[in-house]
Design a protein around this motif. Structure first.
Motif, PDB file in Angstrom:
ATOM      1  N   GLY A  56       0.841  -1.187   0.000  1.00 38.98           N
ATOM      2  CA  GLY A  56       0.000   0.000   0.000  1.00 38.98           C
ATOM      3  C   GLY A  56       0.874   1.233   0.000  1.00 38.98           C
ATOM      4  N   LYS A  59      -0.945   6.712   3.159  1.00 29.78           N
ATOM      5  CA  LYS A  59      -1.677   6.331   4.373  1.00 29.78           C
ATOM      6  C   LYS A  59      -2.075   4.860   4.318  1.00 29.78           C
ATOM      7  CE  LYS A  59      -1.681  10.575   5.961  1.00 29.78           C
ATOM      8  NZ  LYS A  59      -0.927  11.192   4.837  1.00 29.78           N
ATOM      9  N   SER A  60      -2.412   4.374   3.125  1.00 29.08           N
ATOM     10  CA  SER A  60      -2.752   2.959   2.989  1.00 29.08           C
ATOM     11  C   SER A  60      -1.565   2.075   3.357  1.00 29.08           C
ATOM     12  CB  SER A  60      -3.192   2.657   1.553  1.00 29.08           C
ATOM     13  OG  SER A  60      -4.410   3.306   1.247  1.00 29.08           O
ATOM     14  N   GLY A  64      -1.335  -0.715   6.092  1.00 28.74           N
ATOM     15  CA  GLY A  64      -0.862  -2.031   5.681  1.00 28.74           C
ATOM     16  C   GLY A  64       0.205  -2.592   6.609  1.00 28.74           C
ATOM     17  N   ILE A 103      -3.740  -2.562  -0.787  1.00 30.61           N
ATOM     18  CA  ILE A 103      -4.654  -1.572  -0.216  1.00 30.61           C
ATOM     19  C   ILE A 103      -4.510  -0.243  -0.948  1.00 30.61           C
ATOM     20  CG2 ILE A 103      -5.405  -0.444   1.911  1.00 30.61           C
ATOM     21  CD1 ILE A 103      -3.828  -2.605   3.450  1.00 30.61           C
ATOM     22  N   SER A 104      -5.606   0.234  -1.501  1.00 28.21           N
ATOM     23  CA  SER A 104      -5.623   1.547  -2.156  1.00 28.21           C
ATOM     24  C   SER A 104      -7.065   2.004  -2.247  1.00 28.21           C
ATOM     25  CB  SER A 104      -5.008   1.476  -3.555  1.00 28.21           C
ATOM     26  OG  SER A 104      -5.194   2.703  -4.237  1.00 28.21           O
ATOM     27  N   GLN A 105      -7.381   3.099  -1.585  1.00 21.16           N
ATOM     28  CA  GLN A 105      -8.755   3.579  -1.578  1.00 21.16           C
ATOM     29  C   GLN A 105      -9.231   3.928  -2.992  1.00 21.16           C
ATOM     30  OE1 GLN A 105     -10.712   3.298   0.780  1.00 21.16           O
ATOM     31  NE2 GLN A 105     -12.410   4.745   0.598  1.00 21.16           N
ATOM     32  N   THR A 130     -10.259  -1.812  -1.753  1.00 22.96           N
ATOM     33  CA  THR A 130     -10.413  -0.543  -2.459  1.00 22.96           C
ATOM     34  C   THR A 130     -11.876  -0.109  -2.460  1.00 22.96           C
ATOM     35  OG1 THR A 130     -10.048   0.601  -4.569  1.00 22.96           O
ATOM     36  CG2 THR A 130     -10.655  -1.732  -4.688  1.00 22.96           C
ATOM     37  N   THR A 147     -14.045  -1.021   0.407  1.00 24.34           N
ATOM     38  CA  THR A 147     -13.699  -0.131   1.524  1.00 24.34           C
ATOM     39  C   THR A 147     -14.287   1.268   1.323  1.00 24.34           C
ATOM     40  OG1 THR A 147     -11.616   0.523   0.469  1.00 24.34           O
ATOM     41  CG2 THR A 147     -11.546  -1.358   1.981  1.00 24.34           C
ATOM     42  N   SER A 163     -11.873   6.338   5.829  1.00 22.90           N
ATOM     43  CA  SER A 163     -11.458   5.261   4.919  1.00 22.90           C
ATOM     44  C   SER A 163     -10.297   4.453   5.490  1.00 22.90           C
ATOM     45  CB  SER A 163     -11.088   5.834   3.552  1.00 22.90           C
ATOM     46  OG  SER A 163     -10.059   6.803   3.663  1.00 22.90           O
ATOM     47  N   THR A 164      -9.332   5.137   6.119  1.00 21.21           N
ATOM     48  CA  THR A 164      -8.206   4.406   6.703  1.00 21.21           C
ATOM     49  C   THR A 164      -8.630   3.644   7.956  1.00 21.21           C
ATOM     50  OG1 THR A 164      -7.555   6.488   7.773  1.00 21.21           O
ATOM     51  CG2 THR A 164      -6.364   5.856   5.778  1.00 21.21           C
ATOM     52  N   ALA A 167     -10.269   0.521   6.659  1.00 23.62           N
ATOM     53  CA  ALA A 167      -9.285  -0.440   6.160  1.00 23.62           C
ATOM     54  C   ALA A 167      -8.595  -1.163   7.312  1.00 23.62           C
ATOM     55  CB  ALA A 167      -8.251   0.273   5.285  1.00 23.62           C
TER      56      ALA A 167
END
Length: 329
Positions: A56, A59-60, A64, A103-105, A130, A147, A163-164, A167
């Motif tokens: 990720g 922030k992802s 991660g 992980i990636s929004q 995502t 997510t 979002s974070t 996750a």
């Protein structure tokens, strides 16, 4: 000079952040279903020698790293690989036995997308977390966990917040499901956390903390109280083990017993231990856990005890101070 808003405004904003993030988690709970189960099955499948490789960016990536750490500490071997570093050689850390958790929004992080061809080429399964089902990441993943959030908790709608948090929560949910699927126990957790409180409680035995050999305070039951005090003081454990002529453990004499003897105006120069010791006393086996000694001491309201082997022979001594130093209290 900029001044902060009033206290009530700050409390209201903080409360709103928590509400938005809690709502994001509860919304995701309602979406749990086939995709989540497929993801956990795929991640569980690498237990035959592979690992979960979490990747990720930004922030992802921070989320991660925490997910990888949680997985590793709960029975699922995992590591975090930075996607930018992966493209410069760290992809060698990823093997065909692994499963990737990406992980990636937005699902369109350039650094992450650049390493996906490597996964495809080596047939390494990819689980994507995502918010965008039509993103490049989602399209190249074997399983997609949604997510998406209604909104971020940031008042500007910019900083990843809800979002974070989601996750991270989903990562915890995956880890706990894998923990249960593997039959992971508290004892297994302790093995990977030997310096933690739980590790000390579940791994440290009496044999690890007890005084043994010449350090064991002993005296014959034929010895006078005064003679016994020499060994009691030298050991500093607050008691002495009393042995028969055949070296069998027949009792203990403690600091408390000494005070009671003095209160009874007993001549410690002439009265023997055999005349004053209690023949009923508490012992513990060297093979048992140190935390069990703590429980026995609390139960019987004592602060020290002899340690014996499986046949009841004296092999050591332990007191509350030693247990405190071992960190099991």
């Amino acid at each position: 000079m900029t001044t902060l808003p009033g206290n009530q405004q700050l409390i209201a904003l903080a409360g709103q952040v928590l509400e938005v993030e809690a709502a994001a988690i509860l919304s995701a709970r309602a979406r749990l279903g086939t995709a989540f189960l497929s993801a956990t099955d795929l991640l569980f499948s690498c237990s035959g020698g592979g690992r979960v490789v979490v990747i990720g960016m930004g922030k992802s990536g921070h989320i991660g790293r925490k997910i990888a750490a949680t997985l590793s500490s709960t029975g699922t071997p995992a590591l975090f690989v930075h996607p930018a570093e992966a493209a410069h050689g760290d992809l060698g850390m990823v093997t065909p036995h692994d499963v990737v958790l990406a992980i990636s929004q937005s699902g369109k992080s350039d650094e992450l997308l650049r390493v996906l061809p490597y996964m495809k080429r080596h047939r390494i399964p990819v689980v994507a977390m995502t918010a965008k089902a039509d993103s490049a990441l989602a399209q190249h993943a074997d399983v997609v966990i949604d997510t998406s959030v209604d909104r971020e908790a940031c008042p500007l709608g910019l900083a990843p917040t809800a979002s974070t948090t989601l996750a991270l929560a989903l990562g915890d949910a995956i880890a706990m499901c894998l923990l249960q699927a593997r039959g992971f126990t508290a004892e297994m957790f302790a093995v990977t956390h030997p310096h933690g409180t739980l590790g000390r409680k579940l791994l440290v035995s009496i044999a690890d903390v007890m005084v043994s050999g010449a350090g064991i305070p002993t005296a014959r039951e034929s010895a006078t109280i005064r003679e016994a005090l020499v060994n009691m003081s030298r050991a500093g454990l607050g008691f002495v083990n009393v042995l028969s002529g055949e070296s069998a453990l027949v009792g203990v004499f403690t600091d408390g017993d000494l005070r009671r003897a003095l209160d009874g105006d007993i001549d410690i120069k002439t009265v023997t231990l055999g005349e004053v010791i209690a023949r009923k006393f508490v012992t513990i086996e060297a093979s048992r856990l140190a935390v069990e000694a703590v429980e026995l001491m609390e139960q019987h309201k004592i602060s020290s005890m002899p340690v014996v082997d499986d046949e009841g022979r004296l092999v050591g001594a332990v007191n509350m101070r030693l247990l405190l130093q071992a960190g099991v209290v």
